[in-house]
Structures are given as structure tokens and as C-alpha cells.
Design a protein around this motif. Structure first.
Motif, mmCIF file in Angstrom:
data_model
loop_
_atom_site.group_PDB
_atom_site.id
_atom_site.type_symbol
_atom_site.label_atom_id
_atom_site.label_comp_id
_atom_site.label_asym_id
_atom_site.label_seq_id
_atom_site.Cartn_x
_atom_site.Cartn_y
_atom_site.Cartn_z
ATOM 1 N N ARG A 119 15.184 94.686 15.964
ATOM 2 C CA ARG A 119 16.094 93.652 16.461
ATOM 3 C C ARG A 119 15.873 92.345 15.699
ATOM 4 O O ARG A 119 16.817 91.681 15.282
ATOM 5 C CB ARG A 119 15.897 93.417 17.948
ATOM 6 N N GLU A 120 14.600 91.999 15.497
ATOM 7 C CA GLU A 120 14.281 90.776 14.761
ATOM 8 C C GLU A 120 14.806 90.871 13.326
ATOM 9 O O GLU A 120 15.398 89.929 12.803
ATOM 10 C CB GLU A 120 12.774 90.544 14.739
ATOM 11 N N SER A 121 14.596 92.023 12.704
ATOM 12 C CA SER A 121 15.048 92.223 11.325
ATOM 13 C C SER A 121 16.565 92.127 11.232
ATOM 14 O O SER A 121 17.105 91.494 10.317
ATOM 15 C CB SER A 121 14.567 93.579 10.821
ATOM 16 N N ALA A 122 17.266 92.726 12.177
ATOM 17 C CA ALA A 122 18.728 92.681 12.182
ATOM 18 C C ALA A 122 19.227 91.253 12.384
ATOM 19 O O ALA A 122 20.180 90.821 11.731
ATOM 20 C CB ALA A 122 19.279 93.598 13.277
ATOM 21 N N GLN A 123 18.559 90.520 13.268
ATOM 22 C CA GLN A 123 18.948 89.130 13.521
ATOM 23 C C GLN A 123 18.737 88.292 12.267
ATOM 24 O O GLN A 123 19.599 87.487 11.889
ATOM 25 C CB GLN A 123 18.134 88.578 14.679
ATOM 26 N N LEU A 124 17.610 88.503 11.592
ATOM 27 C CA LEU A 124 17.327 87.778 10.359
ATOM 28 C C LEU A 124 18.349 88.133 9.281
ATOM 29 O O LEU A 124 18.833 87.268 8.552
ATOM 30 C CB LEU A 124 15.908 88.092 9.876
ATOM 31 N N SER A 125 18.706 89.405 9.222
ATOM 32 C CA SER A 125 19.699 89.860 8.241
ATOM 33 C C SER A 125 21.059 89.212 8.506
ATOM 34 O O SER A 125 21.726 88.761 7.565
ATOM 35 C CB SER A 125 19.819 91.383 8.304
ATOM 36 N N ARG A 126 21.454 89.151 9.767
ATOM 37 C CA ARG A 126 22.726 88.499 10.104
ATOM 38 C C ARG A 126 22.692 87.023 9.739
ATOM 39 O O ARG A 126 23.675 86.475 9.240
ATOM 40 C CB ARG A 126 23.044 88.677 11.594
#
Length: 118
Positions: free
Chosen positions: A66-73
Motif C-alpha cells: 500500500r505504501e509503495s502504491a501510494q508513493l508510486s501514485r
């Protein structure tokens, strides 16, 4: 592996932060109640059954994802903003160059007429 083990053990400092924020954290990520329905993050990892350890590992992976996806967004949004600014700058440059081309074309025409009439 050491980082994962350290992350699994919430320190006393983390627990004091829990009181002020209301939720425990894992490597800076807030663990919401829905992220830990069985309360595995707050338990000592050495007391967990193999099945509970597997579930804890899965929950930890989901949080990291979730953290990685948020950072990617966020990175994508910043990149799009930069591209939009670049497009605007290029449009301004194009308009300025088109104006310059038109001025040169007009000068060229004027000079041709001068040459013919001379």
C-alpha cells in the motif's frame, strides 16, 4: 530479515506514539484496526503460531505494498505536473518562434519588393 524482525517488534517508543496518534506504526506506516483484525502486530512475534506468523507476514506485505502504491501514485502525479508545465513552456516558445518566423518572412518580402523596385 533483520529489518523485518525489528519492524515486527514494536518498541516502547512506538507504543508511546500510539497513545498520541491512536494507532501503532510499522516502519512509519500507521497500522489501522482494519489492517490488523487479529491484533498480531501488537503481540510478541515469538508467541505467535506458525499460521499467525504467516498472516502477520502477509499483513506486513500488504501494508508495504500500500505504501509503495501510494508513493508510486505520488511520483506519477509529480511527473504529470512537471510534464504539464513543460508543455506550457513549449507552447509559449512555439508561439514566440512563430511570431519571429512571421516577422522574418515579412522582412524578406519587404526586401524582395525593394530589390525588384530598385
Amino acid at each position: 530479515a533483520a529489518a523485518a524482525a525489528a519492524a515486527a517488534n514494536l518498541s516502547d517508543d512506538d507504543e508511546s506514539d500510539d497513545d498520541s496518534q491512536g494507532h501503532p506504526t510499522l516502519d512509519g506506516l500507521e497500522i489501522r484496526p482494519e489492517d490488523d483484525p487479529l491484533g498480531l502486530f501488537s503481540r510478541d512475534p515469538s508467541t505467535l503460531t506458525p499460521e499467525e506468523q504467516r498472516l502477520l507476514k502477509k499483513q506486513r506485505r500488504l501494508l508495504k505494498n500500500r505504501e509503495s502504491a501510494q508513493l508510486s501514485r505520488h511520483r506519477k502525479k509529480m511527473h504529470l505536473n512537471a510534464l504539464e508545465k513543460q508543455v506550457e513552456a513549449l507552447k509559449r516558445d512555439k508561439a514566440a518562434l512563430a511570431q519571429k518566423v512571421q516577422a522574418l518572412h515579412d522582412d524578406n518580402e519587404r526586401l524582395r519588393k525593394q530589390l525588384i523596385s530598385a
